[in-house]
Write a protein that holds these residues in place. Structure first.
Motif, PDB file in Angstrom:
ATOM      1  N   ASP A 196      14.783-116.001  34.404  1.00 17.98           N
ATOM      2  CA  ASP A 196      14.096-115.113  33.447  1.00 17.98           C
ATOM      3  C   ASP A 196      14.962-114.775  32.236  1.00 17.98           C
ATOM      4  OD1 ASP A 196      11.825-114.954  35.108  1.00 17.98           O
ATOM      5  OD2 ASP A 196      12.715-113.300  36.258  1.00 17.98           O
ATOM      6  N   VAL A 197      16.269-114.745  32.425  1.00 18.37           N
ATOM      7  CA  VAL A 197      17.150-114.259  31.346  1.00 18.37           C
ATOM      8  C   VAL A 197      18.086-115.332  30.812  1.00 18.37           C
ATOM      9  CG1 VAL A 197      17.094-111.872  32.164  1.00 18.37           C
ATOM     10  CG2 VAL A 197      18.845-113.434  33.049  1.00 18.37           C
ATOM     11  N   ALA A 198      17.946-116.564  31.308  1.00 19.96           N
ATOM     12  CA  ALA A 198      18.876-117.627  30.900  1.00 19.96           C
ATOM     13  C   ALA A 198      18.790-117.915  29.402  1.00 19.96           C
ATOM     14  CB  ALA A 198      18.614-118.906  31.691  1.00 19.96           C
ATOM     15  N   GLY A 199      17.653-117.656  28.806  1.00 16.95           N
ATOM     16  CA  GLY A 199      17.481-117.935  27.390  1.00 16.95           C
ATOM     17  C   GLY A 199      18.027-116.860  26.469  1.00 16.95           C
ATOM     18  N   GLU A 200      18.505-115.752  27.024  1.00 15.42           N
ATOM     19  CA  GLU A 200      19.095-114.681  26.207  1.00 15.42           C
ATOM     20  C   GLU A 200      20.475-115.105  25.693  1.00 15.42           C
ATOM     21  OE1 GLU A 200      17.514-111.750  25.527  1.00 15.42           O
ATOM     22  OE2 GLU A 200      15.776-112.445  26.674  1.00 15.42           O
ATOM     23  N   ALA A 217      28.791-121.263  38.999  1.00 18.99           N
ATOM     24  CA  ALA A 217      28.215-121.638  40.290  1.00 18.99           C
ATOM     25  C   ALA A 217      26.849-120.987  40.491  1.00 18.99           C
ATOM     26  CB  ALA A 217      29.167-121.233  41.418  1.00 18.99           C
ATOM     27  N   ALA A 218      26.689-119.748  40.010  1.00 22.68           N
ATOM     28  CA  ALA A 218      25.406-119.050  40.154  1.00 22.68           C
ATOM     29  C   ALA A 218      24.314-119.769  39.370  1.00 22.68           C
ATOM     30  CB  ALA A 218      25.547-117.608  39.686  1.00 22.68           C
ATOM     31  N   PHE A 219      24.622-120.193  38.144  1.00 22.87           N
ATOM     32  CA  PHE A 219      23.623-120.911  37.353  1.00 22.87           C
ATOM     33  C   PHE A 219      23.327-122.283  37.953  1.00 22.87           C
ATOM     34  CE2 PHE A 219      24.379-117.701  34.158  1.00 22.87           C
ATOM     35  CZ  PHE A 219      23.172-117.628  33.475  1.00 22.87           C
ATOM     36  N   LEU A 223      19.756-123.910  39.590  1.00 20.64           N
ATOM     37  CA  LEU A 223      19.285-125.120  38.912  1.00 20.64           C
ATOM     38  C   LEU A 223      19.064-124.877  37.423  1.00 20.64           C
ATOM     39  CD1 LEU A 223      16.693-126.362  41.600  1.00 20.64           C
ATOM     40  CD2 LEU A 223      19.132-126.932  41.383  1.00 20.64           C
ATOM     41  N   MET A 224      19.990-124.070  36.848  1.00 18.60           N
ATOM     42  CA  MET A 224      19.909-123.731  35.429  1.00 18.60           C
ATOM     43  C   MET A 224      21.203-124.125  34.740  1.00 18.60           C
ATOM     44  SD  MET A 224      16.981-122.219  34.843  1.00 18.60           S
ATOM     45  CE  MET A 224      17.353-121.475  33.256  1.00 18.60           C
ATOM     46  N   PRO A 225      21.106-124.621  33.499  1.00 18.84           N
ATOM     47  CA  PRO A 225      22.342-124.869  32.750  1.00 18.84           C
ATOM     48  C   PRO A 225      22.974-123.555  32.326  1.00 18.84           C
ATOM     49  CG  PRO A 225      20.459-125.185  31.333  1.00 18.84           C
ATOM     50  CD  PRO A 225      19.908-124.924  32.717  1.00 18.84           C
TER      51      PRO A 225
END
Length: 317
Positions: A196-200, A217-219, A223-225
């Motif tokens: 939800d907040v990866a694009g911030e 490691a969390a990202f 499965l998020m860059p």
């Protein structure tokens, strides 16, 4: 006369005599207080006046009274004897482990609940111990300890040393939180995820610190860059200050977040961060014994961590 020559001729009892005569104005009473005969005291006075090449006391039927030179000599005698007393106190304190400079390195997460309470207590109860605190990432702190700039470290071993190269004692976990400025209008229904907040826009700890690796490691697990073009900062103070001037997000230790949340400066988002950091430790070098003062601080930190753990268990019962 040179200072070296004067040092060779003056004795501590000469200094003591000057102060006793200043206090009593009487050779007989000065002799009694020094447990000496009056002739011995008269001889000592002649010796010190000869050493200083000046008359220190005027003799009369009313007693002995300091000359201007005697007043000056008494002031310096008092300073020197006070320094001798201080030396004895400091030597006793050193032997008891309550004197000296202790240089501790710590990650910021250990400050609120561990390092600050211990340092405050020691500053009050052990005034002979001088404390030096360096806050940095674990990799920088370990280098400081290995080079001798730090006595011991509160951080992580990072797996860069052999199993016997470091003495590591687990202290506490370091859970991480996602935070932002309290003025950031981002909505939080209580179920936010990293997706939800990866694009911030983000502030991230600099590599190769353990916190940066945990965030990466969390990202990866989600499965998020990693967020694109983050601001990188190694200083927690700089991170908080950047948050206050922006709508950026950051990952910081929950123990640090609580302090700034109570101050009304930041708010914690409901994003759950997996525990990839685990424990941080009390780290020392096995081949380098701690001084008594450093051992005292080392043990106090270990005891504080045990107390914190016991209190946490009791609060859950």
């Amino acid at each position: 006369m040179t200072a070296h020559s004067l040092i060779n001729r003056l004795k501590l009892r000469h200094l003591r005599l000057i102060l006793e005569l200043e206090a009593t104005n009487n050779l007989h009473r000065a002799a009694e207080r020094m447990n000496l005969s009056q002739p011995s005291v008269s001889k000592l006075l002649q010796e010190v006046e000869h050493a200083l090449n000046t008359r220190l006391f005027e003799r009369s039927s009313q007693g002995v009274f300091p000359t201007p030179s005697g007043v000056l000599a008494a002031r310096h005698a008092r300073l020197m004897l006070n320094d001798i007393d201080r030396l004895q106190l400091d030597m006793n304190a050193m032997q008891e482990g309550t004197y000296g400079t202790v240089r501790v390195g710590s990650i910021v997460a250990a400050l609120p609940d561990l390092v600050s309470p211990v340092f405050a207590g020691i500053a009050h109860s052990q005034p002979g111990i001088s404390l030096s605190l360096t806050i940095d990432t674990s990799d920088a702190l370990l280098l400081g300890m290995e080079s001798g700039r730090l006595d011991f470290v509160i951080g992580r071993a990072l797996g860069l040393h052999g199993p016997t190269a470091l003495d590591c004692r687990d202290l506490a976990h370091e859970p991480l939180c996602v935070v932002t400025s309290r003025h950031n209008p981002i909505e939080d229904p209580g179920t936010l995820t990293l997706q939800d907040v990866a694009g911030e826009k983000w502030i991230l700890q600099t590599a190769p610190s353990p916190m940066r690796r945990a965030i990466e490691a969390a990202f990866t697990t989600a499965l998020m860059p990693l967020p694109a073009h983050p601001i990188e900062a190694s200083s927690m103070f700089a991170t908080i200050d950047l948050l206050l001037h922006s709508r950026l997000l950051a990952v910081i230790p929950c123990s640090v977040s609580q302090h700034y949340e109570r101050a009304g400066l930041i708010r914690r988002l409901s994003v759950t961060m997996p525990d990839f950091l685990g424990h941080y430790s009390l780290i020392s070098l096995p081949g380098r014994p701690l001084t008594p003062a450093a051992q005292l601080v080392f043990s106090a930190i270990e005891e504080e961590a045990i107390g914190n753990s016991d209190r946490a268990v009791q609060s859950c019962i």
